[in-house]
Every structure is written in structure tokens, then in C-alpha cells.
Design a protein around this motif. Structure first.
Motif, short mmCIF file in Angstrom:
data_model
loop_
_atom_site.label_atom_id
_atom_site.label_comp_id
_atom_site.label_asym_id
_atom_site.label_seq_id
_atom_site.Cartn_x
_atom_site.Cartn_y
_atom_site.Cartn_z
N GLY A 91 0.80 -1.22 0.00
CA GLY A 91 0.00 0.00 0.00
C GLY A 91 0.83 1.27 0.00
N THR A 92 0.16 2.38 -0.24
CA THR A 92 0.80 3.69 -0.33
C THR A 92 0.08 4.68 0.58
OG1 THR A 92 1.45 3.30 -2.62
CG2 THR A 92 1.36 5.59 -1.91
N ILE A 93 0.88 5.50 1.25
CA ILE A 93 0.35 6.61 2.04
C ILE A 93 0.58 7.89 1.26
CG2 ILE A 93 0.62 8.01 4.13
CD1 ILE A 93 1.62 5.48 5.54
N ILE A 94 -0.46 8.66 1.08
CA ILE A 94 -0.34 10.00 0.52
C ILE A 94 -0.85 10.93 1.61
CG2 ILE A 94 -1.07 11.60 -1.30
CD1 ILE A 94 -1.63 9.12 -3.03
N ILE A 113 6.53 12.89 10.75
CA ILE A 113 6.94 12.69 9.35
C ILE A 113 8.01 11.60 9.26
CG2 ILE A 113 8.03 13.77 7.34
CD1 ILE A 113 5.07 14.63 7.83
N ASP A 114 8.97 11.62 10.19
CA ASP A 114 10.02 10.59 10.19
C ASP A 114 9.43 9.19 10.38
OD1 ASP A 114 12.03 12.44 9.76
OD2 ASP A 114 12.66 12.53 11.87
N GLU A 115 8.41 9.10 11.21
CA GLU A 115 7.75 7.80 11.43
C GLU A 115 7.16 7.27 10.12
OE1 GLU A 115 6.12 4.92 14.35
OE2 GLU A 115 7.17 6.74 14.89
N SER A 119 8.62 3.90 7.99
CA SER A 119 7.65 2.83 8.18
C SER A 119 7.84 1.65 7.24
CB SER A 119 6.23 3.39 8.00
OG SER A 119 6.04 3.78 6.65
N GLY A 120 8.64 1.83 6.19
CA GLY A 120 8.81 0.75 5.23
C GLY A 120 7.72 0.70 4.18
#
Length: 191
Positions: A91-94, A113-115, A119-120
Motif C-alpha cells: 500500500g501507499t500513504i499519501i 513525518i520521520d515515522e 515505516s517501510g
């Protein structure tokens, strides 16, 4: 073709407008949709989320199971983190990069944001504030996100634009134009 999408944000950011644009465009494309919404204290900046399922075959449930979402579209980075357990391995996070700080103990913005970055997962971070400003209206931030998500949706661009035109038609030509411009700026964010 099946797409499971989590829409997340804070009340007043336009999560349900994103859902309406994508829903209508999917129907124009003769696809099946199911949608479930959860409203927090939305008028007070509470969490809002929507499960949006799109398919070329009939869908029986409107809820997305943990680990099966193809995409999280979030207007708030901490809300993106909240729904990460729903995201599939591919999946993708936007997500927008600017937080909506509505609680006193909001974590450090850079750590949030770093998390996401660590996250991989596949991710796309967007400064939707500046893109919406370029579109001529800060309220178009949500439509910028639709443009950014376009390449993952499997819905033709012209049908998303048709949906935007119809959804905002009653608000006048200037609002329609600003939202179409926001959508196109979101498309450009994919480059």
C-alpha cells in the motif's frame, strides 16, 4: 480491479468531499463503490475517516480489514499514522505534511513525518497548503490530494475532472476553476 482506500483527516478538512469526488467518478466509470464514514467531533477538529472501496465487481462490505488497504489519503500526518495498520504491505500513504494541531500534546511534527518515512511503506508527502494557494483558494487542499492520488485510483482523469465540475457547479465557475487547478497541481506533484 479492486481498490481499498482509507481517507483520513480532521473535521472540516474535506474528507467527505474527497470521497464524493472519487465515488462519483467511479460511478461514471461503471465501477461499484461502497463507503463507510466515521465522524469524530468533526465540528471541533475531531478525527474523520472514510473507508472507500471501488471495484469492477460487486462489493459486499463497506469496511476495509486491517492490512488490506491499497492507499491511505490523509490530510493530516498523525491521522495517516493512526490508520497505518489498515495498509497492505504494498500500500501507499499519501499525506499532507502540515499538521492540524488540535491537541495540547501533539507530537513533534518532524517525528511524525520521520515515522512515516521510516515505516517501510510507499509514501508521498505533500505541501498541500502551497499547492492550494497556487490554485487560488486554500480550501482546495483536499482536491490537491485527489490529484496526487490519481495514478493509484484506476479512474480516468477526465472522469475525475467531470466529477469535480459537477460537485462544485452550484458554487460558480470560479470555484470550479480553482478546484480543477488544484486537481492538476496534485497531478503534477506525482512527477
Amino acid at each position: 480491479m479492486t481498490k481499498n482506500i482509507i481517507l483520513a483527516g480532521v473535521g472540516g478538512q474535506g474528507i467527505l468531499t474527497i470521497a464524493a469526488i472519487i465515488d462519483q467518478a467511479a460511478m461514471f466509470n461503471n465501477l461499484f463503490i461502497k463507503q463507510a464514514e466515521v465522524h469524530g467531533m468533526s465540528q471541533r477538529g475531531g478525527a474523520v475517516q472514510s473507508h472507500l472501496r471501488i471495484s469492477d465487481t460487486e462489493i459486499y462490505s463497506d469496511l476495509i480489514s486491517m492490512g488490506t488497504a491499497d492507499m491511505i489519503i490523509s490530510l493530516e500526518p498523525m491521522e495517516a499514522l493512526r490508520y497505518m495498520p489498515f495498509l497492505s504491505d504494498k500500500g501507499t500513504i499519501i499525506t499532507a505534511t502540515k499538521p492540524f494541531i488540535n491537541i495540547g500534546n501533539y507530537p513533534d511534527e518532524n517525528k511524525v513525518i520521520d515515522e512515516i518515512k521510516n515505516s517501510g511503506t510507499n509514501y508521498q508527502l505533500l505541501d498541500i497548503e502551497s499547492l492550494a494557494q497556487k490554485a487560488g483558494n486554500l480550501r482546495t487542499r483536499n482536491v490537491v490530494m485527489v490529484g496526487a492520488a490519481y495514478k493509484y485510483l484506476g479512474i480516468p482523469q477526465d472522469l475525475l475532472e467531470k466529477s469535480i465540475r459537477q460537485l462544485f457547479a452550484a458554487k460558480g465557475d470560479e470555484i470550479v476553476s480553482q478546484n480543477l487547478k488544484a486537481f492538476k497541481l496534485g497531478l503534477g506533484a506525482n512527477a
